[in-house]
Design a protein around this motif. Structure first.
Motif, short mmCIF file in Angstrom:
data_model
loop_
_atom_site.label_atom_id
_atom_site.label_comp_id
_atom_site.label_asym_id
_atom_site.label_seq_id
_atom_site.Cartn_x
_atom_site.Cartn_y
_atom_site.Cartn_z
N ALA A 20 0.83 -1.20 0.00
CA ALA A 20 0.00 0.00 0.00
C ALA A 20 0.87 1.25 0.00
O ALA A 20 0.58 2.23 -0.68
CB ALA A 20 -0.93 -0.01 1.21
N ARG A 23 2.48 1.70 -3.50
CA ARG A 23 1.57 2.01 -4.59
C ARG A 23 0.97 3.40 -4.38
O ARG A 23 0.19 3.61 -3.47
CB ARG A 23 0.46 0.95 -4.60
N LEU A 25 -1.56 6.34 -4.60
CA LEU A 25 -3.00 6.28 -4.82
C LEU A 25 -3.43 7.28 -5.87
O LEU A 25 -2.88 8.38 -5.97
CB LEU A 25 -3.74 6.58 -3.53
N SER A 28 -6.61 11.74 -3.90
CA SER A 28 -6.11 11.96 -2.54
C SER A 28 -6.16 10.66 -1.76
O SER A 28 -7.11 9.90 -1.85
CB SER A 28 -6.98 13.02 -1.85
N SER A 29 -5.15 10.41 -0.99
CA SER A 29 -5.10 9.21 -0.16
C SER A 29 -5.95 9.40 1.09
O SER A 29 -5.72 10.31 1.86
CB SER A 29 -3.66 8.93 0.25
N PRO A 30 -6.95 8.59 1.29
CA PRO A 30 -7.81 8.77 2.45
C PRO A 30 -7.11 8.34 3.76
O PRO A 30 -7.40 8.83 4.81
CB PRO A 30 -8.99 7.86 2.17
#
Lengths: 565, 565
Positions: A20, A23, A25, A28-30
């Protein structure tokens, strides 16, 4: 055929977090990436920098070797086709394939439409109900009340306890839209309830007279797992989670131990699973707990299954949430807490402990059907005689509290029914034919003893004799299954005194038990090099002085290492 | 004080949809606005364009008149303060305030941290467990199996059945992030499970031999309600949802009726709630059903509570999902389905049916505590004598299956305990003092008959006499509560034969029963002008020819109109 290697939970955990973090995102990354890193860091502490990098490389390799999800799907299509013909893979040659075949053929569960979710079908759910029925009584007997906490938790709650957020952030499902509107604060679908429990406890606990507060809930929980397996690890699962608050650390410790003992007793007495009970290592302790107790079960392939845990949470959550009480001297104190859980994963443990090449094998005390009656006739005039006898036997057994099923369908031959109910794991089969009826007897077959050896002819149909006989037989099967599992377990635990012995044992698919007082770093090295983790420091310890298998230093306890689900 | 007017469910539904449609969303709208409009349109059909606009105006006014959420919160702060002093509002003067006070003081539930969610506390949950215990047995007796469907439903599923999506879209909670990643397809947190059930049924149903398929699940569900009220309407609630599939429409209809009858029997026999059972009007039918049956309960303020529903779904979902079977002639057919549900809302119904100014009043058959024992002593030497007697009475009652609680705490006076357990609604109180012990008797008080009238002195402590006496008393209370509720119900239903009579009845807070064969438009007009909806066309119908109260045309049935929760 592509092998479906399921990495151990802890290995997986790091793999997923690393993946994770690696990688980027889209959009926007939550979940802020520092949280993912933090979790990563927690499992690989700072002073282990060199190991950490090796470890993550190793994980990446592991990942590359395991099949991508699509391949799994294709395999499952192929499997589905074969299953329609009633095919069950060989348990010894393809344990995972066997497991999935049994679940499908015995209609225990099915895949939900969302990846990683599971539909628990009536026969599988009935096993869960048997687990619930037993534990629910035990929980109440020991002073706990059932209640229900909402499943939506404000995101900010999860962030309050540092190691908790590190442990759970990468696995969260987030509700961001409600009633057609973007929500101001994201909501977490509960992965566990310690945070919301503490939020409520602060409102209910004022004085020492409000303690102990001991509650439990039966609920669904969600953890966004990447690699899933029916019952063993699913995106949503069912469990009970107990939560208690106490005035002293001693009481909390006593409670945590009491509950792991209840789980242990359940495993032995009801599920016939001879778990090893013990304490988790610091590395393997629940995110937010001071101490985690566990029952570890050995599956048919030699892997360990963590089947239930009980946590002494210390004051970790009460400090984070300000859960306080006024003690007898008028002083404000933070409460001492526990939490403990058993989930639908346990159903997977039952399947993987007792099953054989024929299919499922259920311990009588948790079997939805304990006795199946198969009537046998050829000529039309035999039918009513045989069916009447079968109906009366069914009624008598039912009245005496035995869970019985009469399979009187005319679509299938008796032979087909024999196979079908054996595959479904029903402990006892009763056969009644015309000759039996005229002699007032019947035939009883045990699921756990194949062929003629497990068959008794000429058992009297007379009500009280028969009922006593069947109850006896069920008890016998129950203890026989436990005994068989104990023998299997004990022949697969190797006492080791050096790291090379440990590696040898693990490579043979066994559990290694040896003295351990080495560091967290060395524990992680074992994991990295062998795939095995410390399952627990068992409560039952050999006496005498011991030397750590890794360092040769004095060790107070032996630990059990194993690969695990 | 700001009044907390809770609009009826249907009124609210439109208000929320209209509000959502009117309020442009920040960023992209996760629920397409045409869906919101579609829902709006469904409730106000095309041919009612003029009414529609009036109606939406009216709704907007309603909205403006009701207090914003913050005011509610402030009021609840004030209430919280008063509650700490044990204050309960007058039931006749402030029914809603009374309801909230009872829930708080009797510790039935508390507010969760997320707006609209509820924590069900042990005492409230125990009532739910009593509901579960009864219904679970009835469901199994009638051939249903429990199972479990995942709560996450792909968004596309919800869109498959046209009226279903119209009904539920505005109320959905959506998971958009899982495991730190934005999901490709949004997931709906189940508001109900017809869609996912059908998705699975298509995989399990092949031939007529697979039918009927009859399952049930106990689960949590989520509906994004704007106006919430503990138990009655919460963002997340607990329920059971039954789902069945049949080969013929007749079987489906029979099943739908069987299940509403089970609910009705439960309401009368266990909860002592004399519901009116009947069929919903087309306007009030469940989104996706062909026919909805309902049990409607009259609350203490005269409002109706829809307490359980059973839907004949026809082929609506099987056509949308392709749920087919091969019939005995080898023809492919779509299955006929039902679904039916009772939820934690029922607990609210129990509170609002039986409570009084003192607090809760529980029917013995669903009371978590049926008998409370209060020992009374003054001098130290009396204490052990009295406590021993109390303990032995407790033991005897418990052994005979009565749910008993001995309140032996020394923190509180007997008088305080009397008030406390009355407020908690415990049906029977046993008092034991030193003089009682020496005469071998005790005092029994009924919760439902206040003061001396409900008190019997000198009841023998002798085990078999006492047990028989207490059981008798509990039965007496059970039927007395039902009788009282029937009297209240019947004195608040007015037979009307014209619209003006209907308006008069509704304005007096009563239910109006009158012949009805008018249009959906006229039904909506009644709702708009009076706030009352058709609760049902009751199964029990007066004989003779009838004329529609609205149009004067021939009417085959009477309908019941009422304001509702």
């Amino acid at each position: 055929m592509v092998a479906l290697r399921i990495p151990s939970l802890s290995l997986f955990t790091v793999t997923a977090a690393a993946a994770a973090a690696a990688r980027p995102l889209a959009g926007s990354s939550p979940v802020p990436s520092h949280l993912l890193r933090r979790r990563f860091r927690r499992l690989i502490p700072k002073h282990l920098a060199s190991i950490s990098s090796e470890f993550s490389t190793h994980s990446a390799v592991e990942k590359a070797q395991s099949p991508p999800l699509e391949e799994e799907e294709r395999e499952s299509e192929e499997r589905r086709r074969r299953r329609k013909e009633g095919f069950i893979s060989s348990r010894s040659q393809d344990f995972n394939g066997w497991y999935l075949d049994v679940i499908a053929n015995a209609e225990l569960a099915d895949y939900g439409p969302v990846r990683g979710t599971m539909v628990i079908r009536p026969y599988g759910y009935a096993i869960w109900e048997a687990i619930q029925d037993y534990l629910n009584v035990k929980f109440k007997e020991t002073g706990h009340s059932n209640m229900y906490f909402p499943q939506f938790i404000p995101y900010s709650f999860i962030e309050k306890e540092a190691s908790h957020v590190e442990g759970f952030s990468p696995e969260l499902a987030l509700v961001t839209v409600g009633g057609g509107k973007e929500l101001e604060e994201k909501l977490v679908v509960r992965p566990t309830s310690e945070t919301i429990v503490n939020h409520m406890f602060t409102q209910w606990i004022h004085s020492h007279r409000d303690l102990p507060l001991m509650v439990n809930q039966w609920a669904n929980v969600t953890r966004w797992e990447m690699r899933t397996k029916p019952f063993v690890r699913t995106l949503e699962f069912l469990w009970q989670e107990g939560h208690t608050a106490h005035a002293t650390p001693e009481e909390a410790e006593k409670e945590a131990l009491q509950m792991i003992n209840i789980y242990e007793k359940f495993a032995y007495d009801q599920a016939a699973i001879p778990v090893i009970t013990g304490r988790k290592s610091k590395v393997e302790t629940f995110a937010g707990a001071s101490r985690t107790y566990t029952i570890e079960a050995m599956m048919g392939d030699g892997k360990a299954l963590q089947a239930g845990t009980s946590h002494n949470l210390g004051q970790n959550f009460s400090l984070a949430f300000g859960t306080q009480f006024t003690d007898e001297n008028g002083q404000r104190q933070h409460v001492w807490q526990t939490s403990w859980a058993i989930s639908t994963r346990f159903v997977g443990g039952i399947i993987m402990t007792h099953g054989d090449d024929t299919g499922l094998m259920l311990p009588p005390r948790i079997a939805p059907i304990q006795v199946v009656i198969v009537p046998i006739w050829k000529k039309a005039d035999e039918k009513s005689v045989v069916l009447n006898a079968a109906l009366s036997v069914e009624k008598e057994l039912k009245t005496s509290g035995i869970k019985v099923k009469l399979d009187d369908s005319e679509q299938r031959t008796p032979g087909w029914k024999f196979n079908f109910w054996e595959m479904k794991g029903v402990p006892v089969r009763i056969e009644i034919g015309p000759r039996d009826v005229s002699s007032g007897t019947l035939v009883i077959s045990r699921r756990d003893v194949p062929g003629k050896q497990g068959k008794v002819f000429g058992v009297s149909m007379e009500s009280s004799t028969l009922i006593a006989y069947v109850k006896d037989k069920l008890d016998e099967i129950q203890s026989s299954l436990l005994q068989k599992a104990i023998t299997f377990r004990d022949s697969n635990i190797v006492d080791v005194s050096s790291y090379s012995e440990l590696k040898e044992a693990i490579s043979q698919g066994k559990w290694a038990r040896g003295p351990w007082s080495a560091s967290d770093a060395e524990e992680l090295k074992v994991k990295q090099e062998t795939g095995a983790t410390i399952r627990c420091f068992p409560f039952e310890q050999p006496s005498g002085t011991k030397k750590c298998l890794m360092t040769g230093n004095l060790a107070e306890e032996v630990a059990i290492f194993a690969k695990s689900y």
